[in-house]
Scaffold this motif. Structure first.
Motif, PDB file in Angstrom:
ATOM      1  N   PHE A 143       1.429   7.277   5.393  1.00  0.00           N
ATOM      2  CA  PHE A 143       0.770   7.849   4.222  1.00  0.00           C
ATOM      3  C   PHE A 143       1.434   7.377   2.945  1.00  0.00           C
ATOM      4  O   PHE A 143       0.784   7.083   1.953  1.00  0.00           O
ATOM      5  N   GLY A 144       2.766   7.279   2.984  1.00  0.00           N
ATOM      6  CA  GLY A 144       3.509   6.821   1.827  1.00  0.00           C
ATOM      7  C   GLY A 144       3.069   5.431   1.400  1.00  0.00           C
ATOM      8  O   GLY A 144       3.079   5.105   0.216  1.00  0.00           O
ATOM      9  N   TYR A 145       2.666   4.613   2.356  1.00  0.00           N
ATOM     10  CA  TYR A 145       2.195   3.260   2.033  1.00  0.00           C
ATOM     11  C   TYR A 145       0.691   3.227   1.817  1.00  0.00           C
ATOM     12  O   TYR A 145       0.102   2.154   1.726  1.00  0.00           O
ATOM     13  N   GLY A 146       0.050   4.399   1.827  1.00  0.00           N
ATOM     14  CA  GLY A 146      -1.386   4.435   1.574  1.00  0.00           C
ATOM     15  C   GLY A 146      -2.236   4.089   2.779  1.00  0.00           C
ATOM     16  O   GLY A 146      -3.369   3.650   2.643  1.00  0.00           O
TER      17      GLY A 146
END
Lengths: 371, 511
Positions: free
Chosen positions: B80-83
């Motif tokens: 999620f942090g990297y989209g």
């Protein structure tokens, strides 16, 4: 939102698909060795004793004399018998923790036959009646929660557990009814003069009959679970009730039948205790075996043959632990600490058998034993 | 490729499960503003590859670059942090919460939770891409397609600009699929990178810009969708030329075999699942059952198989000599005892049709283990049956002693179908026989079903892919909300016509 994190994960856990048998046993052996090392460190740190001496005392406590070996064998036999009893239920995912109660009612039925019929019927008939009534009593005790589960989907864990307390109170009541002498609060040895209803002794070996009976039972249970149609039904019901119904297995019937078998064998363990060795009945005659058996069965992954080993291990640990508390005048808890450490490592080793640990960064090593 | 920027580059990705090589040095680029269809047979490693991108698995070897930057994705949170957001086949929503509550669940935003603010943000995402979600609606009141929408909005809310969808259309009606595709196209035009895993060729052609194909864990190639066709893609997936037509032999001497009249079924909560359903299934014929999922298909099959409590109606089994047997009120065992040879391939393969932890041999005995008077089971016959099924249906398994849980979806289904037809049934009931199966396995199953039909078996085929139903079945019964919406001839029926009947009672039926 963006995180800048490029550190390598050090550990990576993945499931093993299969492991050759010798490797699995090597991991277990390493676990036991490590457990002994930790035990040694703890022993020296806490008591200042020589750990090797403590280990030797432990071993001697279980195997030291011929008498001790026989007692060990008897304890293993009874524990194994109860473990075999709970196994079919557990394979069906029916959490029978009512082994205690089922043993007690089996023992109670045996004692009732011995006390009430001891001088009225021939000894062989008495023993036959003892066998039948103890198994029947255990089967009823196991069958009641099963019927309720099948009919109304009651929770079998709570139900079987509560049946234990009912059984304990029932035994306590009859102990007072049959107490000898009046006011003693216990029954004492039943039929001490006539030996009526005492299971026969083979030669001069008091415990041999029990051990032989359980040995035969182990083999029977192994084939019952792995080869028989009923054993197959148990496995299917345990895995998925939906599948069982889909192929036309009557789930309710299997639940009740299996629990009656489970309870019946627990009742038989009660017979072996009351008729075979103790020749009396108390509320504590099962000694927590109904619960210890759960651990024996799980450790052996419900394989009756492996249960011989796991029950031996648990009995050895408990006999050894009580020996060191006597010899070294230690608090009883110390023996329990050592037992706990050893069990922790043995159960922990199963994790390393089921999963692989890899350390990333090129080197692919396997972690073993330690947790 | 066409000066697009790669959002994700996967390089030399290798993943092993025990001795199985799930991904073997895979190179894959995912571009912004493009819909990539990831194709491959069952067990070719598509889902594994995407799971590594979304942080569920960690690659054994290889690197992942996001926007040309080497990254380490250790958990879904990292992803999620990297989209990166993945929409799985099975939704992970809490039924008693509203859409908005589900969307913010697990997010650690600073400050107090303001659900109205969340709802506003959800609304703006929906408006931007054309979703239709009421943020205050409870999930248990939603249809499957609405739940899926919530899942998609959930990942968008978290700022995902790389979306992975694992077989998103498996549970949708044709109309809902169209709606989903429109939304996905909007997202692509917005510059998001989208990966879709699917087995349906016509969807690949309709939706994707580029296809990437995996075979046996290896990357075999990618190409622009408009420069290729279903035949070429299929050949690449399978590794050899295959034919894409489903045979439909003529019905063989059709005679009524199962006569259902006025069948009415309620579920445990008392909801009407089947309402006065009547039809006849003929021998030597395939009767398709079409309908939106959950319209009573399951109850219909389970009623015939003796697994469902029926409120009223009658299910008659008609023998060759005209004798009639009532099946209602009988359990599977007594139905079999009556000599009615009924086979049932249920929807829930590992939960109902097979026992996952047992090996192939033990699963073969499920139906037949009672045979004989012996107290013990006979494993010889099931073992040879298992070996025969493995050989004839080309089941990919290390051996007949492997637990079926370890097999891939297509192979599990072959084992199940193989067992069910081995008993030489008179009636064959199948529910979603090819769900989740790749093209090659699907065609094997169609072949098997056609062979049964030609052998005079009455086949009831519950399906979800209308194209397949229209190509395979002799007649199609359309269910709508538990009622019979109509019965059409398979030859000549049109997809919009059947689609209309699925959503509106009666549609405009003739037959």
């Amino acid at each position: 939102m963006r995180k800048q994190n490029t550190a390598m994960p050090v550990l990576h856990i993945s499931k093993r698909t299969s492991l050759p048998l010798y490797k699995a046993w090597a991991i277990r052996a390493v676990a036991i060795l490590l457990a002994l090392v930790v035990c040694a460190v703890v022993t020296t740190a806490l008591t200042g004793l020589n750990p090797l001496g403590v280990f030797k005392a432990m071993f001697d406590g279980a195997f030291g004399t011929q008498r001790k070996i026989w007692i060990l064998g008897q304890n293993v036999a009874i524990l194994l018998c109860v473990s075999l009893a709970v196994t079919p239920a557990f394979k069906m995912r029916f959490w029978n923790i009512g082994g205690e109660g089922q043993i007690l009612v089996g023992g109670l039925a045996t004692a009732a036959c011995m006390i009430l019929l001891g001088d009225k019927v021939p000894n062989w008939l008495l023993i036959v009646m003892m066998i039948l009534s103890s198994c029947l009593a255990g089967a009823i005790w196991g069958g009641i929660p099963a019927i309720c589960k099948a009919k109304w989907n009651t929770n079998e864990t709570l139900f079987t557990l509560m049946m234990n307390y009912v059984a304990t109170q029932l035994v306590a009541f009859f102990v007072i009814v049959w107490e000898v002498p009046k006011g003693a609060g216990k029954i004492g040895i039943i039929n001490q003069d006539t030996h009526a209803g005492w299971l026969p002794q083979i030669g001069s070996y008091k415990y041999l009959l029990n051990i032989l009976i359980v040995a035969v039972l182990t083999v029977i249970m192994y084939f019952y679970l792995t080869r028989s149609k009923q054993g197959y039904e148990i496995a299917v019901v345990g895995e998925s009730e939906k599948t069982a119904r889909y192929v036309g297995i009557k789930v309710e019937k299997v639940i009740v039948r299996t629990m009656m078998i489970s309870g019946g064998i627990c009742g038989l363990a009660g017979l072996l205790l009351v008729g075979g060795t103790d020749h009396t009945i108390t509320t504590t005659i099962s000694g927590g075996r109904g619960f210890t058996a759960v651990m024996v069965a799980w450790l052996a992954k419900f394989n009756p043959l492996v249960m011989v080993l796991t029950s031996l291990l648990l009995v050895f640990l408990s006999r050894g632990a009580s020996e060191i508390t006597t010899i070294y005048a230690l608090n009883h808890s110390f023996g329990d600490i050592l037992t706990g450490i050893i069990l922790f490592f043995i159960i922990g080793s199963e994790f390393f058998i089921g999963y692989r640990l890899s350390f990333l960064k090129n080197e692919q090593k396997e972690g073993k034993g330690n947790v | 490729m066409e000066n697009k920027t790669a959002a994700v580059k996967m390089r030399n990705i290798t993943k092993r499960f025990g001795t199985v090589l799930a991904n073997d040095r895979v190179w894959l680029d995912i571009y912004k503003g493009e819909i990539l269809a990831l194709l491959g047979e069952n067990g070719s490693g598509k889902t594994t590859l995407m799971n590594m991108l979304s942080g569920i698995y960690f690659p054994d070897e290889g690197q992942i670059f996001i926007n040309d930057e080497k990254v380490m994705i250790r958990s879904p949170k990292d992803a999620f942090g990297y989209g990166i957001g993945m929409i799985h086949q099975h939704f992970k929503l809490v039924d008693v919460l509203t859409a908005a509550e589900n969307i913010v669940l697990g997010l650690k935003e600073p400050g107090r939770l303001n659900l109205d603010e969340v709802a506003r943000k959800v609304k703006s995402i929906c408006d931007a891409y054309g979703f239709d979600v009421d943020p205050y609606q409870k999930v248990y009141n939603m249809s499957v397609s609405q739940k899926q929408t919530v899942e998609i909005v959930k990942v968008l809310y978290r700022g995902a600009d790389i979306l992975i969808l694992d077989e998103p259309t498996a549970v949708l009606t044709p109309q809902e699929t169209e709606k989903l595709f429109a939304v996905l196209r909007n997202m692509r035009d917005d510059g998001k990178a989208i990966v879709i895993i699917t087995h349906k060729m016509h969807e690949v052609e309709a939706l994707s810009d580029r296809v990437a194909i995996l075979r046996h864990g290896q990357f075999v190639g990618d190409m622009l969708t408009r420069k290729t066709n279903a035949q070429e893609m299929t050949n690449m997936m399978v590794g050899r030329p295959v034919t894409l037509n489903i045979d439909r032999p003529d019905p063989v001497n059709p005679k009524p075999r199962i006569e259902v009249t006025g069948l009415t079924v309620r579920d445990m909560e008392g909801t009407l699942k089947l309402d006065n359903v009547s039809f006849t299934a003929n021998s030597g014929e395939i009767l398709g059952i079409a309908g939106i999922s959950g319209c009573g298909q399951k109850e219909l099959l389970e009623s015939i198989a003796g697994l469902q409590k029926v409120e009223s109606g009658s299910i008659c089994y008609v023998e060759d000599d005209g004798r009639r047997e009532e099946l209602i009120g009988k359990d599977p065992l007594s139905i079999a005892d009556m000599g009615v040879c009924l086979s049932f391939v249920p929807e829930d393969r590992l939960g109902m049709g097979l026992v996952g932890s047992m090996d192939l041999t033990d699963n073969m005995m499920l139906r037949s283990f009672r045979k004989g008077k012996s107290f013990f089971t006979d494993k010889k016959q099931p073992r040879s049956l298992a070996e025969q099924v493995v050989k004839e249906l080309e089941v990919n398994t290390p051996g007949v002693s492997t637990p079926v849980r370890r097999l891939s979806g297509g192979n599990v289904q072959k084992v199940l179908v193989g067992r069910e037809i081995a008993s030489a049934p008179m009636v064959l009931l199948t529910a979603y026989a090819v769900r989740g199966l790749d093209i090659n396995s699907s065609y094997t199953i169609y072949d098997l079903i056609n062979k049964q039909k030609q052998a005079g078996v009455a086949v009831v085929f519950v399906g979800e892919d209308l194209d397949v139903l229209l190509e395979l079945c002799d007649r199609i019964l359309v269910l709508c909300g538990g009622k019979v919406s109509g019965i059409v001839e398979g030859r000549g029926a049109s997809k919009p016509e059947v689609g209309m009947m699925m959503t509106r009672l009666g549609g405009k039926t003739n037959a």
